[in-house]
Design an enzyme around this catalytic site. Structure first.
Site, short mmCIF file in Angstrom:
data_model
loop_
_atom_site.label_atom_id
_atom_site.label_comp_id
_atom_site.label_asym_id
_atom_site.label_seq_id
_atom_site.Cartn_x
_atom_site.Cartn_y
_atom_site.Cartn_z
CG HIS A 85 20.70 102.89 46.69
ND1 HIS A 85 20.10 101.65 46.52
CD2 HIS A 85 21.25 102.91 48.04
CE1 HIS A 85 20.41 101.15 47.91
NE2 HIS A 85 21.20 102.14 48.64
CG ASP A 97 20.18 98.86 51.16
OD1 ASP A 97 20.32 100.12 50.83
OD2 ASP A 97 21.13 98.21 51.12
CD GLU A 131 24.64 102.10 47.52
OE1 GLU A 131 25.20 102.50 48.25
OE2 GLU A 131 24.04 101.05 47.24
CD GLU A 132 22.73 97.86 47.63
OE1 GLU A 132 23.87 97.79 47.84
OE2 GLU A 132 21.78 98.01 48.28
CG ASP A 160 21.82 103.82 51.17
OD1 ASP A 160 20.77 103.14 51.39
OD2 ASP A 160 23.14 103.74 50.70
CG HIS A 252 22.96 94.12 51.45
ND1 HIS A 252 24.19 94.44 51.15
CD2 HIS A 252 22.45 95.40 50.97
CE1 HIS A 252 24.32 95.57 50.60
NE2 HIS A 252 23.35 96.05 50.57
#
Ligand code: PHE
Ligand code: ZN
Ligand code: ZN
Ligand code: ZN
Length: 289
Positions: A85, A97, A131-132, A160, A252
């Site tokens: 992603h 990420d 994706e998130e 990922d 994140h």
């Protein structure tokens, strides 16, 4: 497979970081930094001779994009796909990420072109949106394929998070998935064994885009350097790094920048991608590469 220099992958990460910085600090679905990321990757692939397409989808009214790149040639009825992603969360630039997997895939794709690889299988790369928000882009892609097109995809390998600052060397477990591929798992493991890096299998379940393919019965695999989980003492013993600390302490968060990358991990996982593509797709060359 040829060796992919990590500096080339880092150069792509620097570009993704600049894109985030210029667009409010993120590359999230529905924000300008995501589309700018798609444009960056697509331009590189177009210049390298890929057939690219940007597939639009909507998620609760917000437009998203998947980027698909086909390398001309190979058996059209036997496709090997590799993807990851390209979107970040809203709270940061998403360099580990998943700039890491995205940049690694891009440099591997560009190396396929530089080497003018003539694989037996047809090669297709995918960079997924949203994706998130729940594997939205990859699920949309798989669901949009007619059954006959789905059946041509013989394997999908997912990347990922590959440059975690306190890295792990996880290979997706083929037994913990609806359609895990023993062949992809063992090929990825063989690469790490060849460079004397021990691996562990991990059950990624539905946490990344391979799940969209697995749910459609397509054999999947992948590698992962770890997210919010903490490295155990035994893992620190075999991999180095810090026991009791998260694999990615900036997971994140706004600190998931180019400073949040372990270059050795990025290099090793990227070369695992290359090795797997060269090995699984096969080559019509007689000289080993
Ligand atoms: N997909 C997760 C994310 O983007 C990260 C992850 C990748 C978790 C692979 C487990 C395995 O946040
Ligand atoms: Zn994430
Ligand atoms: Zn991710
Ligand atoms: Zn190799």
């Amino acid at each position: 497979a040829p060796t992919i220099p990590v500096a080339a992958v880092q150069a792509h990460l620097n570009q993704l970081q600049q894109i985030a910085t210029a667009n409010g600090g993120n590359r999230a679905h529905g924000r300008p930094g995501f589309k700018a990321s798609i444009d960056y990757v697509k331009a590189k692939l177009d210049a390298a001779g890929y057939q690219t397409k940007v597939l639009e989808f909507t998620n609760w009214g917000t437009k998203g994009y998947n980027l698909i790149a086909d390398w001309p040639g190979g058996d059209p009825n036997s496709i090997l796909m590799a993807g990851g992603h390209l979107d970040s969360v809203g709270s940061g630039p998403g360099i580990n990420d998943n700039g890491s997997g995205s940049a690694g895939l891009l440099e591997v794709a560009l190396t396929v072109s530089k080497q003018q690889l003539k694989p037996k299988q047809h090669l297709r790369f995918g960079w997924w949106g949203a994706e998130e928000l729940g594997l939205v882009g990859s699920t949309n892609y798989v669901n949009s394929l007619p059954a006959a097109e789905k059946a041509k995809i013989k394997g999908y390998v997912n990347f990922d998070m590959t440059g975690s600052p306190n890295p792990a060397y996880f290979v997706y477990s083929s037994s913990g998935q609806p359609a895990g591929s023993e062949k992809l798992q063992s090929t990825l493991e063989a690469y790490f064994k060849s460079i004397n890096v021990p691996t562990e299998t991990t059950n990624v379940g539905g946490r990344s885009d391979h799940a969209a393919f697995a749910r459609a019965g397509i054999p999947t695999g992948g590698t992962f350097s770890g997210a919010e989980g903490r490295k155990t003492a035994a893992q620190a013993q075999k991999w180095g790094g810090q026991a009791g600390v998260a694999f990615d302490k900036c997971y994140h968060q706004s600190c998931d920048t180019t400073s949040n990358i372990n270059a050795q991990s990025l290099e090793r996982h990227t070369n695992a991608i290359a090795h797997t593509i060269w090995t699984v797709a096969g080559t019509t060359r007689t000289v080993p590469v």
